[in-house]
Structures are given as C-alpha cells and as structure tokens.
Design a protein around this motif. Structure first.
Motif, PDB file in Angstrom:
ATOM      1  N   VAL A   1      21.442  16.797 -39.647  1.00  0.00           N
ATOM      2  CA  VAL A   1      20.532  17.596 -40.299  1.00  0.00           C
ATOM      3  C   VAL A   1      21.041  19.205 -40.551  1.00  0.00           C
ATOM      4  N   SER A   2      20.357  19.856 -41.431  1.00  0.00           N
ATOM      5  CA  SER A   2      20.802  21.187 -41.693  1.00  0.00           C
ATOM      6  C   SER A   2      19.474  21.904 -41.898  1.00  0.00           C
ATOM      7  N   PHE A   3      19.377  23.067 -41.316  1.00  0.00           N
ATOM      8  CA  PHE A   3      17.994  23.834 -41.562  1.00  0.00           C
ATOM      9  C   PHE A   3      18.498  25.358 -41.392  1.00  0.00           C
ATOM     10  N   ASP A   4      17.491  26.200 -42.058  1.00  0.00           N
ATOM     11  CA  ASP A   4      17.666  27.532 -42.079  1.00  0.00           C
ATOM     12  C   ASP A   4      16.660  28.331 -41.202  1.00  0.00           C
ATOM     13  N   CYS A   5      17.144  29.335 -40.414  1.00  0.00           N
ATOM     14  CA  CYS A   5      16.380  29.961 -39.703  1.00  0.00           C
ATOM     15  C   CYS A   5      16.486  31.464 -39.923  1.00  0.00           C
ATOM     16  N   SER A   6      15.410  32.082 -40.124  1.00  0.00           N
ATOM     17  CA  SER A   6      15.222  33.335 -40.676  1.00  0.00           C
ATOM     18  C   SER A   6      15.962  34.655 -39.814  1.00  0.00           C
ATOM     19  N   THR A   7      16.053  34.306 -38.693  1.00  0.00           N
ATOM     20  CA  THR A   7      16.888  35.079 -37.556  1.00  0.00           C
ATOM     21  C   THR A   7      18.336  34.645 -37.548  1.00  0.00           C
ATOM     22  N   SER A   8      18.660  33.431 -37.266  1.00  0.00           N
ATOM     23  CA  SER A   8      19.876  32.698 -37.022  1.00  0.00           C
ATOM     24  C   SER A   8      20.793  32.314 -38.121  1.00  0.00           C
ATOM     25  N   GLY A   9      20.167  31.999 -39.221  1.00  0.00           N
ATOM     26  CA  GLY A   9      20.674  31.586 -40.530  1.00  0.00           C
ATOM     27  C   GLY A   9      20.668  29.787 -40.590  1.00  0.00           C
ATOM     28  N   ILE A  10      21.878  29.508 -41.066  1.00  0.00           N
ATOM     29  CA  ILE A  10      21.988  28.114 -41.291  1.00  0.00           C
ATOM     30  C   ILE A  10      22.348  27.313 -39.763  1.00  0.00           C
ATOM     31  N   GLN A  11      21.688  26.322 -39.272  1.00  0.00           N
ATOM     32  CA  GLN A  11      22.215  25.630 -38.229  1.00  0.00           C
ATOM     33  C   GLN A  11      22.248  24.153 -38.950  1.00  0.00           C
ATOM     34  N   GLN A  12      23.231  23.392 -37.969  1.00  0.00           N
ATOM     35  CA  GLN A  12      23.602  22.022 -38.215  1.00  0.00           C
ATOM     36  C   GLN A  12      23.541  21.074 -36.950  1.00  0.00           C
ATOM     37  N   HIS A  13      22.904  20.049 -36.803  1.00  0.00           N
ATOM     38  CA  HIS A  13      22.670  19.221 -35.647  1.00  0.00           C
ATOM     39  C   HIS A  13      22.679  17.923 -36.042  1.00  0.00           C
ATOM     40  N   ARG A  14      23.068  17.256 -34.916  1.00  0.00           N
ATOM     41  CA  ARG A  14      22.805  15.761 -35.059  1.00  0.00           C
ATOM     42  C   ARG A  14      21.760  15.570 -33.901  1.00  0.00           C
ATOM     43  N   PHE A  15      20.928  14.719 -34.205  1.00  0.00           N
ATOM     44  CA  PHE A  15      20.013  14.189 -33.149  1.00  0.00           C
ATOM     45  C   PHE A  15      19.630  12.832 -33.129  1.00  0.00           C
ATOM     46  N   THR A  16      19.373  12.111 -32.021  1.00  0.00           N
ATOM     47  CA  THR A  16      18.763  10.688 -31.905  1.00  0.00           C
ATOM     48  C   THR A  16      17.363  10.652 -31.172  1.00  0.00           C
ATOM     49  N   GLY A  17      16.947   9.794 -31.562  1.00  0.00           N
ATOM     50  CA  GLY A  17      15.471   9.453 -30.759  1.00  0.00           C
ATOM     51  C   GLY A  17      14.650   8.441 -31.838  1.00  0.00           C
ATOM     52  N   PRO A  18      13.422   8.191 -31.359  1.00  0.00           N
ATOM     53  CA  PRO A  18      12.523   7.066 -31.879  1.00  0.00           C
ATOM     54  C   PRO A  18      11.976   7.837 -33.067  1.00  0.00           C
ATOM     55  N   TYR A  19      11.316   7.081 -34.010  1.00  0.00           N
ATOM     56  CA  TYR A  19      10.517   7.560 -35.149  1.00  0.00           C
ATOM     57  C   TYR A  19       9.142   8.199 -34.496  1.00  0.00           C
ATOM     58  N   LEU A  20       8.823   9.218 -34.588  1.00  0.00           N
ATOM     59  CA  LEU A  20       7.525  10.000 -34.068  1.00  0.00           C
ATOM     60  C   LEU A  20       6.490   8.680 -34.602  1.00  0.00           C
ATOM     61  N   HIS A  21       6.513   8.169 -35.950  1.00  0.00           N
ATOM     62  CA  HIS A  21       5.265   7.268 -36.160  1.00  0.00           C
ATOM     63  C   HIS A  21       5.227   6.036 -35.218  1.00  0.00           C
ATOM     64  N   ASP A  22       6.577   5.419 -34.773  1.00  0.00           N
ATOM     65  CA  ASP A  22       6.612   4.381 -33.983  1.00  0.00           C
ATOM     66  C   ASP A  22       5.797   4.789 -32.693  1.00  0.00           C
ATOM     67  N   VAL A  23       6.098   5.895 -32.180  1.00  0.00           N
ATOM     68  CA  VAL A  23       5.670   6.030 -30.702  1.00  0.00           C
ATOM     69  C   VAL A  23       3.952   6.417 -30.686  1.00  0.00           C
ATOM     70  N   LEU A  24       3.686   6.816 -31.997  1.00  0.00           N
ATOM     71  CA  LEU A  24       2.295   7.339 -32.211  1.00  0.00           C
ATOM     72  C   LEU A  24       1.543   6.011 -32.395  1.00  0.00           C
TER      73      LEU A  24
END
Ligand code: MTE
Ligand code: MO
Length: 160
Positions: free
Chosen positions: A45-68
């Motif tokens: 993913v890539s997202f914008d932060c008003s204080t630190s600018g654009i950030q790019q990260h890789r995440f892993t995990g379950p879908y929130l929907h599956d857990v709920l």
C-alpha cells in the motif's frame, strides 16, 4: 522455537491483546499470533500523511471481515439488508479511533479488502498489536496501529 528465543520474546515485553466486543455472540480476546489461524493475505500500500508525506508499506494478516464473522455479528447472515445498520468501531491503545461501516468490508457491498495486519514490512506486530490496513484509503489516518478494541455495533443508539 528455541528456549533462548522464547526468553528473548518475554524479555522484550508482553504480547498485545485485541478485544473483540459489542453486538457479537462470541466476544473474544485475540493475540497477534492467534490472528494467524485465519487465512493470511498480503497488501502493498501507499498512503498520504499530512505530517510525514507519502508512505509505502507491505502488510500481511487476515481480512477484518473474516475475523469479525467468526465472532458472530448479531444479524441474520442470510438477509443482506439487515447488515446495513452495523458499524465497526476501531480504537488504538493511544485512543486514536475510527469507524467503518459493515457494508464497507462486506463482500456483498463495498468489498474493501481491509486487513488486520500481523506484520508490517516483514516485522511481526506481536508486541505492538495489530494494525488496520485499508488499501482503498488515500490518507493514512485510518491505518490504526496498536489496535486494542474492535466493537461491532448494530447502531441501536444511532437510529433512536
Ligand atoms: N494508534 C494510532 N494509529 C495511527 C495514528 C495514531 O495517531 N494512532 N495515526 C494515523 C496516521 S494520521 C497515519 S498517516 C498513519 C501513519 O502514521 P505514522 O507514520 O505516525 O505511523 O498511522 C495512522 N495510525
Ligand atoms: Mo497522518
């Protein structure tokens, strides 16, 4: 795992626990390692932060929907219209909070592939706690880290 690694983990501090609560039939307390028992997905993913600018990260995990869904939300799963009044309130340990609608992540409606991340950039989140990952968001503010509570709410007070 070796005894020395277990000892190192313990020395570095206790693991975080997430409380899954609200209008569900099976409330739960979940550690990050317990979140590994659901199917795991990746998001780059890539997202914008008003204080630190654009950030790019890789995440892993379950879908929130599956857990709920596993917690048994208090609606009839066969009736799509019944789900539309449900909210999902997510709170970090520092008090940062955001709402999602159930329909936003429901495969029959918005289908947003929101993750409850257990790793960020290959680093496990066992001690920090899981992080919300919303690939559909342009802004990073809902990427709540150190999630302490997720409350599913049927909106009973909203509609009175
Ligand atoms: N718990 C918590 N999560 C949070 C925040 C916060 O203040 N508390 N800030 C959000 C914001 S505004 C952004 S842009 C992303 C990334 O912020 P960071 O670079 O400070 O991690 O995390 C989000 N998650
Ligand atoms: Mo931000």
């Amino acid at each position: 795992m070796s005894d020395s690694l277990v000892a190192a983990g313990a020395a570095a501090g206790p693991v975080a626990e997430l409380a899954l609560t609200g209008d569900v039939t099976r409330p739960a307390r979940l550690t990050v390692s317990e979140l590994l028992s659901w199917p795991q997905h990746r998001a780059q993913v890539s997202f914008d932060c008003s204080t630190s600018g654009i950030q790019q990260h890789r995440f892993t995990g379950p879908y929130l929907h599956d857990v709920l869904v596993s917690a048994g939300p208090a609606f009839d799963p066969a009736r799509r219209k019944d789900r539309l009044r449900f909210l999902i309130a997510v709170r970090g340990a520092d008090g940062h909070r955001a709402l999602l609608s159930w329909a936003e992540i429901d495969p029959d409606f918005g289908r947003a592939p929101v993750l409850l991340a257990v790793t960020i950039d290959d680093t496990p989140l066992d001690r920090a706690g899981p992080q919300l990952v919303l690939p559909q968001d342009r802004c990073g503010a809902r990427y709540i880290s150190g999630i302490e509570t997720i409350r599913v709410d049927g909106g009973y007070t909203v509609w009175t």
